[in-house]
Design an enzyme around this catalytic site. Structure first.
Site, PDB file in Angstrom:
ATOM      1  N   HIS A 136       0.851  -1.194   0.000  1.00 46.85           N
ATOM      2  CA  HIS A 136       0.000   0.000   0.000  1.00 46.85           C
ATOM      3  C   HIS A 136       0.878   1.233   0.000  1.00 46.85           C
ATOM      4  O   HIS A 136       1.941   1.234   0.619  1.00 46.85           O
ATOM      5  CB  HIS A 136      -0.903   0.015   1.241  1.00 46.85           C
ATOM      6  CG  HIS A 136      -2.069   0.912   1.085  1.00 46.85           C
ATOM      7  ND1 HIS A 136      -1.996   2.262   1.338  1.00 46.85           N
ATOM      8  CD2 HIS A 136      -3.330   0.660   0.655  1.00 46.85           C
ATOM      9  CE1 HIS A 136      -3.173   2.800   1.076  1.00 46.85           C
ATOM     10  NE2 HIS A 136      -3.995   1.863   0.659  1.00 46.85           N
ATOM     11  N   ASP A 192      -7.961  -5.448   0.008  1.00 44.72           N
ATOM     12  CA  ASP A 192      -8.451  -6.333  -1.049  1.00 44.72           C
ATOM     13  C   ASP A 192      -8.076  -7.797  -0.830  1.00 44.72           C
ATOM     14  O   ASP A 192      -8.544  -8.660  -1.565  1.00 44.72           O
ATOM     15  CB  ASP A 192      -7.905  -5.861  -2.408  1.00 44.72           C
ATOM     16  CG  ASP A 192      -8.482  -4.515  -2.796  1.00 44.72           C
ATOM     17  OD1 ASP A 192      -9.701  -4.361  -2.676  1.00 44.72           O
ATOM     18  OD2 ASP A 192      -7.719  -3.622  -3.184  1.00 44.72           O
TER      19      ASP A 192
HETATM   20  N1  CMC Z   1       4.049  -7.675  -4.805  1.00 43.78           N
HETATM   21  C1  CMC Z   1       5.387  -7.630  -5.041  1.00 43.78           C
HETATM   22  N2  CMC Z   1       6.131  -6.528  -4.916  1.00 43.78           N
HETATM   23  C2  CMC Z   1       5.516  -5.399  -4.561  1.00 43.78           C
HETATM   24  C3  CMC Z   1       4.141  -5.346  -4.302  1.00 43.78           C
HETATM   25  C4  CMC Z   1       3.397  -6.546  -4.429  1.00 43.78           C
HETATM   26  N3  CMC Z   1       2.082  -6.563  -4.194  1.00 43.78           N
HETATM   27  N4  CMC Z   1       3.791  -4.096  -3.967  1.00 43.78           N
HETATM   28  C5  CMC Z   1       4.911  -3.379  -4.021  1.00 43.78           C
HETATM   29  N5  CMC Z   1       5.961  -4.154  -4.362  1.00 43.78           N
HETATM   30  C6  CMC Z   1       7.382  -3.749  -4.440  1.00 43.78           C
HETATM   31  C7  CMC Z   1       7.656  -2.926  -5.694  1.00 43.78           C
HETATM   32  O1  CMC Z   1       8.045  -3.766  -6.762  1.00 43.78           O
HETATM   33  C8  CMC Z   1       8.756  -2.023  -5.215  1.00 43.78           C
HETATM   34  O2  CMC Z   1       9.963  -2.756  -5.162  1.00 43.78           O
HETATM   35  P1  CMC Z   1      11.380  -2.004  -5.423  1.00 43.78           P
HETATM   36  O3  CMC Z   1      11.504  -0.984  -4.347  1.00 43.78           O
HETATM   37  O4  CMC Z   1      12.393  -3.115  -5.348  1.00 43.78           O
HETATM   38  O5  CMC Z   1      11.282  -1.408  -6.812  1.00 43.78           O
HETATM   39  C9  CMC Z   1       8.364  -1.718  -3.774  1.00 43.78           C
HETATM   40  O6  CMC Z   1       7.616  -2.855  -3.333  1.00 43.78           O
HETATM   41  C10 CMC Z   1       7.509  -0.455  -3.625  1.00 43.78           C
HETATM   42  O7  CMC Z   1       6.396  -0.592  -4.486  1.00 43.78           O
HETATM   43  P2  CMC Z   1       5.736   0.599  -5.301  1.00 43.78           P
HETATM   44  O8  CMC Z   1       5.075   0.040  -6.517  1.00 43.78           O
HETATM   45  O9  CMC Z   1       6.720   1.703  -5.495  1.00 43.78           O
HETATM   46  O10 CMC Z   1       4.639   1.075  -4.274  1.00 43.78           O
HETATM   47  P3  CMC Z   1       3.426   2.035  -4.579  1.00 43.78           P
HETATM   48  O11 CMC Z   1       3.147   2.764  -3.327  1.00 43.78           O
HETATM   49  O12 CMC Z   1       3.680   2.818  -5.804  1.00 43.78           O
HETATM   50  O13 CMC Z   1       2.225   1.012  -4.930  1.00 43.78           O
HETATM   51  C11 CMC Z   1       0.478  -0.543  -4.677  1.00 43.78           C
HETATM   52  C12 CMC Z   1       1.284   0.608  -4.023  1.00 43.78           C
HETATM   53  C13 CMC Z   1      -0.726  -0.843  -3.814  1.00 43.78           C
HETATM   54  C14 CMC Z   1      -0.014  -0.104  -6.058  1.00 43.78           C
HETATM   55  C15 CMC Z   1       1.400  -1.789  -4.813  1.00 43.78           C
HETATM   56  O14 CMC Z   1       1.807  -2.201  -3.526  1.00 43.78           O
HETATM   57  C16 CMC Z   1       0.725  -2.919  -5.554  1.00 43.78           C
HETATM   58  O15 CMC Z   1       0.807  -2.975  -6.797  1.00 43.78           O
HETATM   59  N6  CMC Z   1       0.041  -3.885  -4.830  1.00 43.78           N
HETATM   60  C17 CMC Z   1      -0.695  -4.932  -5.491  1.00 43.78           C
HETATM   61  C18 CMC Z   1      -2.036  -4.387  -5.989  1.00 43.78           C
HETATM   62  C19 CMC Z   1      -3.001  -4.159  -4.851  1.00 43.78           C
HETATM   63  O16 CMC Z   1      -3.172  -4.980  -3.967  1.00 43.78           O
HETATM   64  N7  CMC Z   1      -3.686  -2.994  -4.888  1.00 43.78           N
HETATM   65  C20 CMC Z   1      -4.677  -2.618  -3.886  1.00 43.78           C
HETATM   66  C21 CMC Z   1      -4.219  -1.465  -3.040  1.00 43.78           C
HETATM   67  S1  CMC Z   1      -5.195  -1.211  -1.548  1.00 43.78           S
HETATM   68  C22 CMC Z   1      -6.781  -0.803  -2.050  1.00 43.78           C
HETATM   69  C23 CMC Z   1      -6.909   0.303  -2.997  1.00 43.78           C
HETATM   70  O17 CMC Z   1      -6.248   1.330  -2.899  1.00 43.78           O
HETATM   71  O18 CMC Z   1      -7.740   0.165  -3.872  1.00 43.78           O
END
Ligand code: CMC
Length: 448
Positions: A306, A363
């Site tokens: 998140h 989720d």
């Molecule tokens: N699985 C594997 N790696 C992950 C995940 C995951 N679910 N989430 C983040 N990472 C890694 C990402 O690859 C990055 O690694 P590095 O620093 O080595 O490049 C690091 O963790 C930080 O991730 P980010 O993408 O920069 O984080 P963000 O704040 O931009 O994204 C997120 C947040 C929710 C989009 C992301 O965690 C994600 O894609 N999660 C899976 C999708 C999901 O469950 N979404 C629902 C979010 S909660 C409800 C809502 O808001 O609707």
């Protein structure tokens, strides 16, 4: 506490006031930065950008805290009532008995759709994504209630809010019924909010849908846990669209589109697909975890991570509990719950997830609950939208009341510097007229 910060750039100085929130979070007010220094801030994904000041929802992502108008989310667990929470979020305090009765009456009065809206559902293909239908039909409400486009009184706003919260349920259920070729069930004024939705989704002419109190309360809690989450992607979209002066229906329709994406609300569908894929034996839990950590695989552990929470998402913890209780109550033995728990156990002990502070989010377990309630997977994000509607309305109203400026971010341009248009004949084109180039092709190739 520091009151302001000085910044000097190329000899130009500016004093940036420190803005402090009621929970002592701090932000630098950079609204004079560009005029004083010619410089803007750059923050793709807005991880460090506050777009507004808001009194609706407080999150402390490091401590795993979520509060609606100051009330910890956990306090809604005992007697969850989604309509009370709608009022709380939109109007700022828990409703009085009279306010609750009046709002409930408006919800009931406005549950029906204009009869001619029904035909719109038949115009969509049966395989149409329900989120596309939902967004289109919410926008369509502006056509049927043009008087609601100008929001010039509180009474009108309350009616518009009631219309949206009530009709989103009817639209969702009609979209589902249309997709499975079953007759529509009209809203029943004798039923409560959630029970009425279940009736519209599942009742058959000879067999009215029956549910019990535990199911009703669990569904109420699911909606409450989705009701607001401050400046998330869809809420920020509602605010941005609303900042142009667009009406409430149009702004919320845009919110539905933003929610649809798999990184936002669409993640609840993606989680179920992931669990199902593992259950069907396409991948083992271990193999999936390996792929989720491999940046080249294009796979993430859905329902994990998140932007704001760097600790347990309190909603996920509550939903896991509800999932267990509901499945026990309904005597359902869902193998997907066990797979989810195994994935969570492994992730919480794996250095990749631990170092990045990735925890289950809202989720991760919501899909298991919705599945136990009989909601088809492609309707999960629609249910998320039903829950999020009061949050969108609350933020739209807060923004209108504050009279904010139109949302219009800036950019750092990285394209070519001054360039010239080169005429077609100087670029080696044989034909220079569009008619010569396009006519032969468009005569033969029509696609519908
Ligand atoms: N699985 C594997 N790696 C992950 C995940 C995951 N679910 N989430 C983040 N990472 C890694 C990402 O690859 C990055 O690694 P590095 O620093 O080595 O490049 C690091 O963790 C930080 O991730 P980010 O993408 O920069 O984080 P963000 O704040 O931009 O994204 C997120 C947040 C929710 C989009 C992301 O965690 C994600 O894609 N999660 C899976 C999708 C999901 O469950 N979404 C629902 C979010 S909660 C409800 C809502 O808001 O609707």
């Amino acid at each position: 506490m520091t009151k302001s910060v000085s910044l000097t750039l190329d000899g130009n100085s500016v004093e940036l006031p420190v803005v402090v929130g009621s929970e002592l979070e701090k932000g630098l007010d950079i609204s004079q930065l560009r005029s004083a220094t010619g410089c803007i801030t750059l923050d793709p994904g807005y991880g460090n950008t506050g777009s507004c000041q808001s009194a609706i929802t407080y999150i402390d992502g490091d401590a795993g805290i979520l509060r609606y108008r100051g009330i910890p989310i956990e306090q809604f667990e005992q007697s969850p009532n989604f309509i009370e929470v709608c009022w709380l979020l939109i109007f700022g305090s828990l409703p009085t008995e009279a306010e609750y009765a009046d709002f409930s009456e408006r919800l009931t009065r406005h549950a029906m759709l204009d009869e001619s809206m029904k035909h719109h559902f038949q115009g969509f293909p049966t395989q149409a994504p329900p989120m596309a239908i939902l967004s289109a039909m919410i926008n369509t409400l502006s056509c049927f209630h043009p008087d609601m486009i100008e929001m010039d009184s509180d009474d009108k706003f309350i009616t518009a809010a009631a219309r949206l919260i009530s009709k989103i349920r009817t639209i969702a259920a009609f979209a589902y019924r249309s997709s499975i070729g079953r007759p529509y069930n009209y809203p029943n004024p004798d039923l409560l909010y959630v029970t009425n939705f279940m009736h519209m989704m599942f009742s058959l002419p000879h067999a009215p849908y029956e549910t019990d109190e535990i199911v009703r309360l669990a569904f109420n809690l699911v909606l409450i846990l989705h009701a607001d989450h401050e400046q998330n992607c869809s809420t920020s979209t509602v605010r941005l669209v609303g900042s142009s002066g667009a009406n409430l229906f149009a702004s919320c329709a845009a919110g539905v589109c933003a929610l649809w994406g798999p990184l936002h609300g669409g993640a609840n569908v993606a989680v179920l697909d992931m669990l199902e894929q593992i259950h069907q034996g396409d991948l083992s839990v271990e193999e999936y975890m390996r792929l989720a950590k491999d940046k080249n695989s294009g796979i993430r552990l859905m329902g994990f991570g998140h932007r704001v929470y760097k600790n347990f998402d309190p909603r996920a913890q509550m939903l896991q509990k509800v999932a267990e209780q509901l499945l026990t109550h309904l005597k359902i033995n869902d193998p997907l719950l066990e797979i989810g728990k195994r994935l969570e156990d492994i992730a919480l002990n794996d250095p990749y997830f631990v170092e990045r502070k990735l925890y289950p989010n809202v989720d991760f377990y919501s899909g298991i609950i919705l599945r136990a309630l009989g909601i088809p997977t492609n309707m999960f994000t629609v249910v998320f939208a039903m829950g999020r509607m009061p949050g969108w309305i609350a933020h739209w109203r807060e923004q209108q009341q504050e009279g904010s400026r139109i949302g219009r971010p800036r950019q750092i341009y990285t394209g070519p510097t001054l360039n010239d248009y080169v005429p077609r004949d100087k670029r080696g084109w044989k034909s220079v007229s569009d008619e010569d180039i396009l006519r032969p092709a468009s005569r033969q190739n029509f696609e519908f």
